[in-house]
Design an enzyme around this catalytic site. Sequence first.
Site, PDB file in Angstrom:
ATOM      1  N   LEU A  97      16.414 -18.784  27.659  1.00 25.23           N
ATOM      2  CA  LEU A  97      17.565 -17.959  27.330  1.00 25.23           C
ATOM      3  C   LEU A  97      17.053 -17.017  26.252  1.00 25.23           C
ATOM      4  CD1 LEU A  97      20.606 -17.569  27.920  1.00 25.23           C
ATOM      5  CD2 LEU A  97      21.074 -19.178  26.053  1.00 25.23           C
ATOM      6  N   ASP A  98      17.091 -15.709  26.511  1.00 27.16           N
ATOM      7  CA  ASP A  98      16.378 -14.794  25.618  1.00 27.16           C
ATOM      8  C   ASP A  98      16.909 -14.836  24.187  1.00 27.16           C
ATOM      9  OD1 ASP A  98      18.162 -12.416  25.011  1.00 27.16           O
ATOM     10  OD2 ASP A  98      18.237 -12.348  27.201  1.00 27.16           O
ATOM     11  N   LYS A  99      16.099 -14.368  23.273  1.00 27.54           N
ATOM     12  CA  LYS A  99      16.371 -14.520  21.844  1.00 27.54           C
ATOM     13  C   LYS A  99      17.674 -13.848  21.423  1.00 27.54           C
ATOM     14  CE  LYS A  99      13.907 -14.311  17.441  1.00 27.54           C
ATOM     15  NZ  LYS A  99      12.601 -14.015  16.782  1.00 27.54           N
TER      16      LYS A  99
END
Length: 259
Positions: free
Chosen positions: A104-106
């Site tokens: 899950l991207d930053k």
Amino acid sequence: MENESIRLNHYISKSGFCSRREADKYIGRGEVTVNGQTARLGQTVKPGDEVCVSGEPVEGAAKGTVCLLVYKPKGITSTADKADPDNIIDYVNYPKRLFTVGRLDKDSEGVLLLTNNGDYVNALLRPETGHEKVYRVTVDKPVTDEFITAMSKGVRIYNPVRDESVVTKPCNISKAGKHGFEIILTQGYNRQIRRMCEALGYRVTSLIRTKFLFLTLDGVKCGKWRRLTSTELMRIDRLCAPYLSRQKQARAGGEDNEE
């Protein structure tokens, strides 16, 4: 059988140290030993063998499967890489070695699954399984019917992993307020929703994954986590069973197709 030998990469994966694919990388670099001898790709091990990765002993089966549902906040990276000061593993600080099921991207937040069970990772991330992930998204301008239609049919985006242009799969999407929508994906391209929106002239301002498989954020505050219940673990076992059964049959048949 108690004395049955198994592939070394599978043995390491079952320990929760890493996936089978990553295990092969360690083996290929000469960082794995079996009974003090440098291991080779494709090697098998049996109960009683001493396996070490980078000098650290690993066990062929984790002492109890651990699965954590984490409400990942923005600013934390979905990686076990200790070189990243914002990695999710240090953030959660659980006493057992864990790794993430997907990413899950930053800049996003929401449901992220951590586990010490390498088989779960291998099974749940297979593209053909088509497991659903639900996201609530806010964008920088009003969501139109044309935007919803275009997103639902699939959008051409750039996939940096393979350096190619791809068209995303058709998906279910619905409006959620003037600037928002909810979308259900069965794919997992890098920053997929953000890239889809950018291709249509929109910019994502907020992205929350509200559901992964059957797991939701209910009862978990942002930045917190909980262990999965025994019932939830049994459900995951059932979801993984078909893939793991095929892998077992492939190994028995001598097919060298492990991840």
